[in-house]
Scaffold this motif. Structure first.
Motif, PDB file in Angstrom:
ATOM      1  N   TYR A   1       0.855  -1.180   0.000  1.00 11.33           N
ATOM      2  CA  TYR A   1       0.000   0.000   0.000  1.00 11.33           C
ATOM      3  C   TYR A   1       0.895   1.236   0.000  1.00 11.33           C
ATOM      4  CZ  TYR A   1      -3.645   3.366   0.982  1.00 11.33           C
ATOM      5  OH  TYR A   1      -4.510   4.424   0.886  1.00 11.33           O
ATOM      6  N   CYS A   2       0.702   2.103  -0.994  1.00 12.44           N
ATOM      7  CA  CYS A   2       1.470   3.344  -1.070  1.00 12.44           C
ATOM      8  C   CYS A   2       0.604   4.486  -0.558  1.00 12.44           C
ATOM      9  CB  CYS A   2       1.879   3.637  -2.506  1.00 12.44           C
ATOM     10  SG  CYS A   2       3.079   2.473  -3.163  1.00 12.44           S
ATOM     11  N   ASP A   3       1.073   5.137   0.497  1.00 17.48           N
ATOM     12  CA  ASP A   3       0.372   6.308   1.026  1.00 17.48           C
ATOM     13  C   ASP A   3       0.957   7.545   0.354  1.00 17.48           C
ATOM     14  OD1 ASP A   3      -0.734   8.362   2.431  1.00 17.48           O
ATOM     15  OD2 ASP A   3       0.030   7.749   4.400  1.00 17.48           O
ATOM     16  N   MET A   4       0.179   8.111  -0.549  1.00 19.10           N
ATOM     17  CA  MET A   4       0.652   9.277  -1.295  1.00 19.10           C
ATOM     18  C   MET A   4       0.135  10.577  -0.674  1.00 19.10           C
ATOM     19  SD  MET A   4       2.651   7.919  -3.364  1.00 19.10           S
ATOM     20  CE  MET A   4       3.014   6.543  -4.455  1.00 19.10           C
ATOM     21  N   SER A   5      -0.497  10.476   0.499  1.00 19.92           N
ATOM     22  CA  SER A   5      -0.834  11.691   1.242  1.00 19.92           C
ATOM     23  C   SER A   5       0.332  11.994   2.181  1.00 19.92           C
ATOM     24  CB  SER A   5      -2.135  11.469   2.026  1.00 19.92           C
ATOM     25  OG  SER A   5      -1.933  10.505   3.031  1.00 19.92           O
ATOM     26  N   ASP A   6       0.183  12.962   3.074  1.00 22.07           N
ATOM     27  CA  ASP A   6       1.216  13.220   4.083  1.00 22.07           C
ATOM     28  C   ASP A   6       2.585  13.483   3.438  1.00 22.07           C
ATOM     29  OD1 ASP A   6       2.235  13.478   6.595  1.00 22.07           O
ATOM     30  OD2 ASP A   6       2.216  11.356   7.106  1.00 22.07           O
ATOM     31  N   GLY A   7       2.580  14.194   2.321  1.00 22.50           N
ATOM     32  CA  GLY A   7       3.830  14.466   1.616  1.00 22.50           C
ATOM     33  C   GLY A   7       4.122  13.455   0.519  1.00 22.50           C
ATOM     34  N   GLY A   8       3.494  12.263   0.601  1.00 29.35           N
ATOM     35  CA  GLY A   8       3.604  11.247  -0.448  1.00 29.35           C
ATOM     36  C   GLY A   8       4.831  10.366  -0.364  1.00 29.35           C
ATOM     37  N   GLY A   9       4.763   9.233  -1.080  1.00 27.45           N
ATOM     38  CA  GLY A   9       5.937   8.365  -1.209  1.00 27.45           C
ATOM     39  C   GLY A   9       6.146   7.364  -0.092  1.00 27.45           C
ATOM     40  N   TRP A  10       5.116   7.153   0.748  1.00 27.06           N
ATOM     41  CA  TRP A  10       5.282   6.225   1.881  1.00 27.06           C
ATOM     42  C   TRP A  10       4.913   4.801   1.497  1.00 27.06           C
ATOM     43  CZ3 TRP A  10       7.507   8.255   6.109  1.00 27.06           C
ATOM     44  CH2 TRP A  10       7.360   9.628   6.365  1.00 27.06           C
ATOM     45  N   THR A  11       5.763   3.859   1.825  1.00 23.04           N
ATOM     46  CA  THR A  11       5.444   2.442   1.673  1.00 23.04           C
ATOM     47  C   THR A  11       4.981   1.931   3.042  1.00 23.04           C
ATOM     48  OG1 THR A  11       7.232   2.282   0.069  1.00 23.04           O
ATOM     49  CG2 THR A  11       6.328   0.209   0.894  1.00 23.04           C
ATOM     50  N   VAL A  12       3.773   1.393   3.084  1.00 23.16           N
ATOM     51  CA  VAL A  12       3.183   1.031   4.382  1.00 23.16           C
ATOM     52  C   VAL A  12       3.553  -0.411   4.748  1.00 23.16           C
ATOM     53  CG1 VAL A  12       1.051   0.873   5.701  1.00 23.16           C
ATOM     54  CG2 VAL A  12       1.306   2.665   3.985  1.00 23.16           C
ATOM     55  N   LEU A  13       4.060  -0.584   5.956  1.00 22.53           N
ATOM     56  CA  LEU A  13       4.502  -1.902   6.429  1.00 22.53           C
ATOM     57  C   LEU A  13       3.454  -2.586   7.309  1.00 22.53           C
ATOM     58  CD1 LEU A  13       8.170  -1.082   7.551  1.00 22.53           C
ATOM     59  CD2 LEU A  13       7.302  -1.570   5.263  1.00 22.53           C
ATOM     60  N   GLN A  14       2.680  -1.771   8.010  1.00 17.31           N
ATOM     61  CA  GLN A  14       1.714  -2.345   8.945  1.00 17.31           C
ATOM     62  C   GLN A  14       0.522  -1.426   9.067  1.00 17.31           C
ATOM     63  OE1 GLN A  14       0.601  -1.202  12.124  1.00 17.31           O
ATOM     64  NE2 GLN A  14       0.666  -2.876  13.574  1.00 17.31           N
ATOM     65  N   GLN A  15      -0.682  -2.020   9.166  1.00 19.99           N
ATOM     66  CA  GLN A  15      -1.888  -1.225   9.427  1.00 19.99           C
ATOM     67  C   GLN A  15      -2.813  -1.974  10.383  1.00 19.99           C
ATOM     68  OE1 GLN A  15      -2.890   1.851   5.789  1.00 19.99           O
ATOM     69  NE2 GLN A  15      -4.159   0.035   5.947  1.00 19.99           N
ATOM     70  N   ARG A  16      -3.292  -1.283  11.403  1.00 16.12           N
ATOM     71  CA  ARG A  16      -4.392  -1.795  12.237  1.00 16.12           C
ATOM     72  C   ARG A  16      -5.514  -0.767  12.086  1.00 16.12           C
ATOM     73  NH1 ARG A  16      -2.240  -5.387  16.167  1.00 16.12           N
ATOM     74  NH2 ARG A  16      -4.313  -6.323  16.220  1.00 16.12           N
ATOM     75  N   ARG A  17      -6.736  -1.273  11.865  1.00 17.68           N
ATOM     76  CA  ARG A  17      -7.862  -0.358  11.681  1.00 17.68           C
ATOM     77  C   ARG A  17      -9.118  -0.787  12.437  1.00 17.68           C
ATOM     78  NH1 ARG A  17      -4.418   2.297  10.167  1.00 17.68           N
ATOM     79  NH2 ARG A  17      -4.179   3.576   8.288  1.00 17.68           N
ATOM     80  N   ASN A  18      -9.402  -2.095  12.469  1.00 14.02           N
ATOM     81  CA  ASN A  18     -10.695  -2.545  12.970  1.00 14.02           C
ATOM     82  C   ASN A  18     -10.637  -3.882  13.691  1.00 14.02           C
ATOM     83  OD1 ASN A  18     -10.216  -4.240  10.731  1.00 14.02           O
ATOM     84  ND2 ASN A  18     -11.250  -2.770   9.389  1.00 14.02           N
ATOM     85  N   GLY A  19      -9.501  -4.490  13.799  1.00 15.62           N
ATOM     86  CA  GLY A  19      -9.391  -5.765  14.514  1.00 15.62           C
ATOM     87  C   GLY A  19      -9.865  -6.969  13.730  1.00 15.62           C
ATOM     88  N   LYS A  20     -10.111  -6.799  12.421  1.00 15.70           N
ATOM     89  CA  LYS A  20     -10.629  -7.924  11.627  1.00 15.70           C
ATOM     90  C   LYS A  20      -9.551  -8.976  11.347  1.00 15.70           C
ATOM     91  CE  LYS A  20     -14.392  -5.527   9.268  1.00 15.70           C
ATOM     92  NZ  LYS A  20     -14.777  -4.828   8.039  1.00 15.70           N
ATOM     93  N   VAL A  21      -8.296  -8.556  11.362  1.00 13.78           N
ATOM     94  CA  VAL A  21      -7.214  -9.506  11.073  1.00 13.78           C
ATOM     95  C   VAL A  21      -6.530  -9.898  12.373  1.00 13.78           C
ATOM     96  CG1 VAL A  21      -4.951  -9.750   9.962  1.00 13.78           C
ATOM     97  CG2 VAL A  21      -6.839  -8.679   8.719  1.00 13.78           C
ATOM     98  N   ASP A  22      -6.328 -11.192  12.549  1.00 15.10           N
ATOM     99  CA  ASP A  22      -5.647 -11.718  13.736  1.00 15.10           C
ATOM    100  C   ASP A  22      -4.131 -11.550  13.566  1.00 15.10           C
ATOM    101  OD1 ASP A  22      -4.812 -13.100  15.918  1.00 15.10           O
ATOM    102  OD2 ASP A  22      -5.403 -15.086  15.171  1.00 15.10           O
ATOM    103  N   PHE A  23      -3.524 -10.863  14.507  1.00 16.53           N
ATOM    104  CA  PHE A  23      -2.070 -10.645  14.424  1.00 16.53           C
ATOM    105  C   PHE A  23      -1.284 -11.635  15.297  1.00 16.53           C
ATOM    106  CE2 PHE A  23      -0.712  -6.675  12.146  1.00 16.53           C
ATOM    107  CZ  PHE A  23      -1.917  -6.461  11.493  1.00 16.53           C
ATOM    108  N   ASN A  24      -1.987 -12.554  15.933  1.00 19.37           N
ATOM    109  CA  ASN A  24      -1.303 -13.558  16.763  1.00 19.37           C
ATOM    110  C   ASN A  24      -0.890 -14.725  15.862  1.00 19.37           C
ATOM    111  OD1 ASN A  24      -0.264 -14.838  18.961  1.00 19.37           O
ATOM    112  ND2 ASN A  24      -2.242 -15.426  19.829  1.00 19.37           N
ATOM    113  N   ARG A  25       0.191 -14.535  15.122  1.00 21.90           N
ATOM    114  CA  ARG A  25       0.599 -15.470  14.058  1.00 21.90           C
ATOM    115  C   ARG A  25       1.971 -16.060  14.344  1.00 21.90           C
ATOM    116  NH1 ARG A  25      -2.728 -15.084   9.108  1.00 21.90           N
ATOM    117  NH2 ARG A  25      -4.322 -13.547   9.647  1.00 21.90           N
ATOM    118  N   ASN A  26       2.342 -17.046  13.542  1.00 23.98           N
ATOM    119  CA  ASN A  26       3.629 -17.708  13.757  1.00 23.98           C
ATOM    120  C   ASN A  26       4.750 -17.075  12.925  1.00 23.98           C
ATOM    121  OD1 ASN A  26       3.511 -18.742  11.154  1.00 23.98           O
ATOM    122  ND2 ASN A  26       2.490 -20.618  11.824  1.00 23.98           N
ATOM    123  N   TRP A  27       5.933 -17.635  13.085  1.00 19.67           N
ATOM    124  CA  TRP A  27       7.141 -17.072  12.461  1.00 19.67           C
ATOM    125  C   TRP A  27       6.994 -16.932  10.950  1.00 19.67           C
ATOM    126  CZ3 TRP A  27      11.298 -14.690  14.381  1.00 19.67           C
ATOM    127  CH2 TRP A  27      12.374 -14.462  13.521  1.00 19.67           C
TER     128      TRP A  27
END
Ligand SMILES: [Ca+2]
Length: 347
Positions: free
Chosen positions: A130-156
Protein backbone atom coordinates in the motif's frame (compact mmCIF):
# COMPACT_ATOMS: atom_id res chain seq x y z
CA UNK A 1 47.95 70.39 47.33
CA UNK A 2 49.24 68.23 44.54
CA UNK A 3 48.76 65.11 46.63
CA UNK A 4 45.16 66.08 47.38
CA UNK A 5 44.48 66.62 43.71
CA UNK A 6 45.89 63.18 42.77
CA UNK A 7 43.78 61.53 45.48
CA UNK A 8 40.69 63.30 44.23
CA UNK A 9 41.45 62.23 40.68
CA UNK A 10 41.87 58.58 41.73
CA UNK A 11 38.58 58.57 43.64
CA UNK A 12 36.85 60.23 40.69
CA UNK A 13 38.22 57.67 38.19
CA UNK A 14 37.18 54.76 40.45
CA UNK A 15 33.71 56.27 40.68
CA UNK A 16 33.49 56.61 36.91
CA UNK A 17 34.62 52.99 36.41
CA UNK A 18 32.19 51.68 39.00
CA UNK A 19 29.29 53.54 37.47
CA UNK A 20 30.13 52.37 33.91
CA UNK A 21 30.17 48.66 34.92
CA UNK A 22 26.63 47.21 34.69
CA UNK A 23 25.12 45.82 37.84
CA UNK A 24 24.25 42.07 37.93
CA UNK A 25 20.63 43.03 37.44
CA UNK A 26 21.46 45.05 34.35
CA UNK A 27 23.63 42.23 32.99
CA UNK A 28 20.73 39.84 33.48
CA UNK A 29 18.38 42.23 31.67
CA UNK A 30 20.77 42.48 28.71
CA UNK A 31 21.08 38.70 28.57
CA UNK A 32 17.29 38.34 28.63
CA UNK A 33 16.97 40.86 25.82
CA UNK A 34 19.48 38.91 23.75
CA UNK A 35 17.64 35.66 24.45
CA UNK A 36 14.33 37.23 23.44
CA UNK A 37 15.94 38.40 20.25
CA UNK A 38 17.26 34.89 19.52
CA UNK A 39 13.85 33.36 20.23
CA UNK A 40 12.13 35.81 17.94
CA UNK A 41 14.55 35.16 15.09
CA UNK A 42 14.16 31.39 15.59
CA UNK A 43 10.37 31.81 15.55
CA UNK A 44 10.69 33.68 12.30
CA UNK A 45 12.78 30.89 10.82
CA UNK A 46 10.25 28.33 12.03
CA UNK A 47 7.39 30.28 10.45
CA UNK A 48 9.26 30.55 7.16
CA UNK A 49 10.09 26.81 7.28
CA UNK A 50 6.47 25.86 7.98
CA UNK A 51 5.27 28.14 5.23
CA UNK A 52 7.72 26.60 2.76
CA UNK A 53 6.60 23.09 3.73
CA UNK A 54 2.94 23.99 3.35
CA UNK A 55 3.64 25.63 0.06
CA UNK A 56 5.49 22.57 -1.24
CA UNK A 57 2.64 20.28 -0.21
CA UNK A 58 -0.07 22.47 -1.70
CA UNK A 59 1.97 22.90 -4.82
CA UNK A 60 2.20 19.12 -5.16
CA UNK A 61 -1.53 18.71 -4.68
CA UNK A 62 -2.19 21.46 -7.16
CA UNK A 63 0.22 19.81 -9.54
CA UNK A 64 -1.65 16.54 -9.46
CA UNK A 65 -5.25 17.40 -9.02
CA UNK A 66 -6.28 20.75 -10.35
CA UNK A 67 -5.55 20.84 -14.01
CA UNK A 68 -6.84 24.11 -15.48
CA UNK A 69 -9.31 23.87 -18.31
CA UNK A 70 -7.47 24.85 -21.47
CA UNK A 71 -8.99 27.42 -23.80
CA UNK A 72 -10.57 25.96 -26.95
CA UNK A 73 -8.15 25.06 -29.66
CA UNK A 74 -5.20 24.55 -27.28
CA UNK A 75 -2.68 21.86 -28.02
CA UNK A 76 -3.57 19.31 -25.27
CA UNK A 77 -0.32 17.36 -25.63
CA UNK A 78 1.67 20.46 -24.86
CA UNK A 79 -0.51 21.26 -21.81
CA UNK A 80 -0.19 17.72 -20.43
CA UNK A 81 3.55 17.73 -20.90
CA UNK A 82 3.76 21.03 -19.07
CA UNK A 83 1.65 19.77 -16.16
CA UNK A 84 3.50 16.49 -15.82
CA UNK A 85 7.22 17.04 -16.18
CA UNK A 86 7.88 13.47 -15.04
CA UNK A 87 5.84 11.76 -17.68
CA UNK A 88 4.95 8.11 -17.88
CA UNK A 89 7.54 6.02 -19.66
CA UNK A 90 6.42 4.17 -22.75
CA UNK A 91 4.81 1.23 -21.00
CA UNK A 92 1.91 0.87 -23.36
CA UNK A 93 3.25 -2.44 -24.65
CA UNK A 94 4.18 -5.46 -22.56
CA UNK A 95 6.92 -3.71 -20.62
CA UNK A 96 6.09 -3.63 -16.90
CA UNK A 97 7.89 -1.12 -14.73
CA UNK A 98 8.37 -2.02 -11.08
CA UNK A 99 9.53 0.75 -8.82
CA UNK A 100 11.93 0.16 -5.97
CA UNK A 101 9.42 1.58 -3.48
CA UNK A 102 6.48 3.97 -3.23
CA UNK A 103 8.83 6.96 -3.14
CA UNK A 104 10.25 6.02 -6.55
CA UNK A 105 6.70 5.49 -7.83
CA UNK A 106 5.72 8.91 -6.46
CA UNK A 107 8.71 10.54 -8.12
CA UNK A 108 7.94 8.89 -11.44
CA UNK A 109 4.18 9.35 -11.92
CA UNK A 110 2.70 10.77 -8.69
CA UNK A 111 -0.26 8.37 -8.60
CA UNK A 112 -2.98 8.48 -5.91
CA UNK A 113 -2.69 6.35 -2.75
CA UNK A 114 -3.39 2.68 -3.36
CA UNK A 115 -1.92 -0.80 -3.77
CA UNK A 116 0.97 -1.10 -6.21
CA UNK A 117 3.62 -3.68 -7.00
CA UNK A 118 7.20 -2.79 -6.13
CA UNK A 119 10.54 -4.54 -6.55
CA UNK A 120 13.15 -3.27 -4.07
CA UNK A 121 15.91 -5.74 -4.98
CA UNK A 122 16.67 -7.57 -8.22
CA UNK A 123 16.55 -11.02 -6.58
CA UNK A 124 13.03 -10.63 -5.23
CA UNK A 125 9.79 -11.10 -7.14
CA UNK A 126 7.65 -7.93 -7.26
CA UNK A 127 5.15 -7.72 -4.42
CA UNK A 128 2.08 -5.72 -3.52
CA UNK A 129 2.27 -2.83 -1.07
CA UNK A 130 0.00 0.00 0.00
CA UNK A 131 1.47 3.34 -1.07
CA UNK A 132 0.37 6.31 1.03
CA UNK A 133 0.65 9.28 -1.30
CA UNK A 134 -0.83 11.69 1.24
CA UNK A 135 1.22 13.22 4.08
CA UNK A 136 3.83 14.47 1.62
CA UNK A 137 3.60 11.25 -0.45
CA UNK A 138 5.94 8.36 -1.21
CA UNK A 139 5.28 6.23 1.88
CA UNK A 140 5.44 2.44 1.67
CA UNK A 141 3.18 1.03 4.38
CA UNK A 142 4.50 -1.90 6.43
CA UNK A 143 1.71 -2.35 8.94
CA UNK A 144 -1.89 -1.22 9.43
CA UNK A 145 -4.39 -1.79 12.24
CA UNK A 146 -7.86 -0.36 11.68
CA UNK A 147 -10.69 -2.55 12.97
CA UNK A 148 -9.39 -5.76 14.51
CA UNK A 149 -10.63 -7.92 11.63
CA UNK A 150 -7.21 -9.51 11.07
CA UNK A 151 -5.65 -11.72 13.74
CA UNK A 152 -2.07 -10.64 14.42
CA UNK A 153 -1.30 -13.56 16.76
CA UNK A 154 0.60 -15.47 14.06
CA UNK A 155 3.63 -17.71 13.76
CA UNK A 156 7.14 -17.07 12.46
CA UNK A 157 6.48 -17.97 8.84
CA UNK A 158 3.36 -15.85 8.65
CA UNK A 159 5.23 -12.82 10.00
CA UNK A 160 8.04 -13.62 7.60
CA UNK A 161 5.83 -13.80 4.49
CA UNK A 162 3.23 -11.25 5.58
CA UNK A 163 -0.50 -11.61 6.22
CA UNK A 164 -3.78 -9.72 6.19
CA UNK A 165 -5.72 -8.16 3.35
CA UNK A 166 -4.24 -6.08 0.54
CA UNK A 167 -7.30 -4.81 -1.30
CA UNK A 168 -8.77 -1.61 0.12
CA UNK A 169 -7.40 1.40 1.96
CA UNK A 170 -8.43 0.36 5.47
CA UNK A 171 -7.36 -3.27 5.20
CA UNK A 172 -5.21 -4.58 8.02
CA UNK A 173 -1.92 -6.27 7.25
CA UNK A 174 1.68 -6.99 8.10
CA UNK A 175 3.79 -6.64 4.96
CA UNK A 176 6.18 -9.43 5.98
CA UNK A 177 9.63 -9.35 7.57
CA UNK A 178 11.33 -10.66 4.45
CA UNK A 179 9.82 -7.92 2.26
CA UNK A 180 10.44 -5.26 4.88
CA UNK A 181 14.07 -6.30 5.17
CA UNK A 182 14.51 -6.06 1.39
CA UNK A 183 12.76 -2.71 1.25
CA UNK A 184 14.82 -1.19 4.05
CA UNK A 185 18.13 -2.59 2.86
CA UNK A 186 18.47 -0.13 -0.01
CA UNK A 187 19.46 2.95 1.99
CA UNK A 188 18.63 5.25 4.82
CA UNK A 189 14.93 5.25 5.58
CA UNK A 190 12.61 7.27 7.72
CA UNK A 191 9.92 5.33 9.59
CA UNK A 192 6.75 7.20 10.47
CA UNK A 193 4.35 5.63 12.92
CA UNK A 194 0.86 7.18 12.85
CA UNK A 195 -1.37 6.47 15.82
CA UNK A 196 -5.03 7.25 16.54
CA UNK A 197 -6.84 6.66 19.82
CA UNK A 198 -10.54 5.93 20.34
CA UNK A 199 -11.41 9.60 20.68
CA UNK A 200 -9.90 10.11 17.21
CA UNK A 201 -6.88 11.96 18.54
CA UNK A 202 -3.82 11.45 16.38
CA UNK A 203 -0.13 11.49 17.01
CA UNK A 204 3.04 10.23 15.39
CA UNK A 205 6.61 9.10 15.94
CA UNK A 206 9.49 9.31 13.47
CA UNK A 207 12.63 7.20 13.44
CA UNK A 208 15.61 7.78 11.22
CA UNK A 209 17.60 4.94 9.69
CA UNK A 210 15.02 2.30 10.43
CA UNK A 211 16.29 -1.09 9.29
CA UNK A 212 15.94 -4.81 9.83
CA UNK A 213 18.72 -7.39 9.66
CA UNK A 214 18.50 -10.63 7.68
CA UNK A 215 16.82 -13.67 9.13
CA UNK A 216 19.81 -15.90 8.53
CA UNK A 217 23.24 -15.00 9.74
CA UNK A 218 25.98 -13.79 7.53
CA UNK A 219 29.11 -15.96 7.45
CA UNK A 220 30.28 -17.13 10.93
CA UNK A 221 27.72 -15.13 12.92
CA UNK A 222 24.66 -16.40 14.74
CA UNK A 223 21.24 -16.01 13.10
CA UNK A 224 20.07 -12.46 13.26
CA UNK A 225 16.32 -13.07 13.13
CA UNK A 226 15.30 -9.75 11.58
CA UNK A 227 17.01 -7.77 14.33
CA UNK A 228 15.70 -4.18 14.53
CA UNK A 229 17.86 -1.09 14.37
CA UNK A 230 16.89 2.54 14.26
CA UNK A 231 18.38 5.98 14.82
CA UNK A 232 17.12 9.27 16.10
CA UNK A 233 13.54 9.73 17.27
CA UNK A 234 11.37 12.80 16.75
CA UNK A 235 7.64 13.42 16.95
CA UNK A 236 4.90 13.79 19.53
CA UNK A 237 4.01 10.25 20.56
CA UNK A 238 7.10 9.74 22.70
CA UNK A 239 10.01 7.42 22.03
CA UNK A 240 8.38 4.14 23.02
CA UNK A 241 10.57 2.08 20.68
CA UNK A 242 13.54 3.08 22.83
CA UNK A 243 11.59 2.28 25.99
CA UNK A 244 10.57 5.81 26.96
CA UNK A 245 12.58 8.36 28.86
CA UNK A 246 13.48 6.37 32.01
CA UNK A 247 16.91 4.76 31.84
CA UNK A 248 15.90 1.71 33.90
CA UNK A 249 12.99 1.06 31.52
CA UNK A 250 15.14 1.48 28.45
CA UNK A 251 17.36 -1.39 29.47
CA UNK A 252 14.50 -3.85 29.78
CA UNK A 253 11.99 -2.66 27.19
CA UNK A 254 13.88 -0.84 24.43
CA UNK A 255 13.23 -2.50 21.09
CA UNK A 256 16.42 -1.27 19.47
CA UNK A 257 18.77 -4.15 18.60
CA UNK A 258 16.16 -6.78 19.51
CA UNK A 259 15.51 -9.85 17.38
CA UNK A 260 12.00 -10.59 16.15
CA UNK A 261 9.93 -13.05 18.19
CA UNK A 262 6.69 -14.88 17.50
CA UNK A 263 4.67 -17.39 19.53
CA UNK A 264 6.66 -20.23 17.98
CA UNK A 265 10.10 -18.52 18.02
CA UNK A 266 11.18 -17.00 21.31
CA UNK A 267 14.13 -14.68 20.66
CA UNK A 268 13.34 -12.17 23.41
CA UNK A 269 15.36 -11.35 26.54
CA UNK A 270 12.67 -12.53 28.95
CA UNK A 271 14.09 -15.73 30.42
CA UNK A 272 10.98 -16.94 32.25
CA UNK A 273 8.61 -16.99 29.33
CA UNK A 274 7.66 -15.87 25.83
CA UNK A 275 6.77 -12.22 25.30
CA UNK A 276 5.15 -13.05 21.96
CA UNK A 277 2.82 -15.60 23.59
CA UNK A 278 1.93 -13.21 26.43
CA UNK A 279 1.48 -10.22 24.16
CA UNK A 280 -0.45 -11.98 21.38
CA UNK A 281 1.66 -10.94 18.42
CA UNK A 282 5.06 -10.94 16.74
CA UNK A 283 7.39 -8.06 17.57
CA UNK A 284 10.96 -7.10 18.45
CA UNK A 285 10.41 -7.97 22.12
CA UNK A 286 12.92 -7.25 24.85
CA UNK A 287 11.53 -8.25 28.31
CA UNK A 288 8.96 -7.37 27.07
CA UNK A 289 7.86 -4.07 25.52
CA UNK A 290 7.06 -0.36 25.65
CA UNK A 291 5.39 -0.55 22.24
CA UNK A 292 3.35 -3.49 20.98
CA UNK A 293 1.68 -2.44 17.73
CA UNK A 294 0.91 -6.04 16.71
CA UNK A 295 -0.82 -6.81 20.01
CA UNK A 296 -4.39 -7.85 20.72
CA UNK A 297 -7.03 -5.49 19.33
CA UNK A 298 -9.28 -4.24 22.14
CA UNK A 299 -12.29 -2.26 21.00
CA UNK A 300 -12.56 0.35 23.70
CA UNK A 301 -9.15 1.70 24.45
CA UNK A 302 -8.59 1.05 28.11
CA UNK A 303 -8.39 -2.64 28.96
CA UNK A 304 -7.46 -4.96 31.81
CA UNK A 305 -5.78 -8.32 31.84
CA UNK A 306 -2.92 -10.42 33.12
CA UNK A 307 -0.57 -8.97 30.52
CA UNK A 308 -0.30 -5.55 28.87
CA UNK A 309 -0.95 -7.17 25.50
CA UNK A 310 -3.06 -4.52 23.73
CA UNK A 311 -2.09 -2.42 20.71
CA UNK A 312 0.21 -0.30 22.85
CA UNK A 313 2.35 2.80 22.51
CA UNK A 314 3.21 3.32 26.17
CA UNK A 315 4.67 6.83 25.96
CA UNK A 316 1.41 8.19 24.55
CA UNK A 317 -1.54 6.36 26.15
CA UNK A 318 0.23 4.03 28.57
CA UNK A 319 0.48 0.25 28.67
CA UNK A 320 -3.20 -0.27 29.49
CA UNK A 321 -4.69 1.54 26.51
CA UNK A 322 -5.15 -0.25 23.20
CA UNK A 323 -5.07 2.04 20.16
CA UNK A 324 -7.71 2.35 17.45
CA UNK A 325 -5.56 2.86 14.34
CA UNK A 326 -1.86 2.27 13.75
CA UNK A 327 0.22 2.69 10.60
CA UNK A 328 3.92 1.98 10.15
CA UNK A 329 5.25 3.49 6.93
CA UNK A 330 8.68 4.22 5.48
CA UNK A 331 10.32 6.27 2.80
CA UNK A 332 13.91 7.25 2.00
CA UNK A 333 15.37 10.01 4.17
CA UNK A 334 16.52 11.96 1.14
CA UNK A 335 12.89 12.16 -0.01
CA UNK A 336 12.19 14.30 3.04
CA UNK A 337 15.08 16.55 2.16
CA UNK A 338 13.80 17.31 -1.29
CA UNK A 339 10.08 17.71 -0.69
CA UNK A 340 9.49 18.33 3.01
CA UNK A 341 8.38 15.45 5.20
CA UNK A 342 4.82 16.51 5.88
CA UNK A 343 5.47 14.76 9.17
CA UNK A 344 2.85 15.57 11.70
CA UNK A 345 0.79 17.75 9.45
CA UNK A 346 -2.61 18.03 11.07
CA UNK A 347 -1.75 15.56 13.84
CA1 LIG B 1 11.82 -15.69 26.39
Amino acid sequence: MNFMFVMFLLVFIRHIRASSRPSPEEECRVELLELRHTISSLQNRLLIGEWQLRNLQEYNHFYRRHKPTPPPGTNMTAITAELMPISLPGTSGNLIVYDRDCAALHDRIQPPSGFYRIKPTPGLEPFLVYCDMSDGGGWTVLQQRRNGKVDFNRNWNEYKEGFGNFKVKNDEFWLGNEYMRALLKGGENLMKIDLTDWSRKKTHALYENFRIADEKASFRTSPDKYRLQFGMYSGRAGDALSGGSRMEDQWSVSHNSMQFSTKDQDNDRYMKGSCAKENKGGWWFNRCHAANLNGKYYRRGEYRGKHDNGVVWSTWRGLWYSLHHTTMKVRPLRFMDSLGSGAGAGD
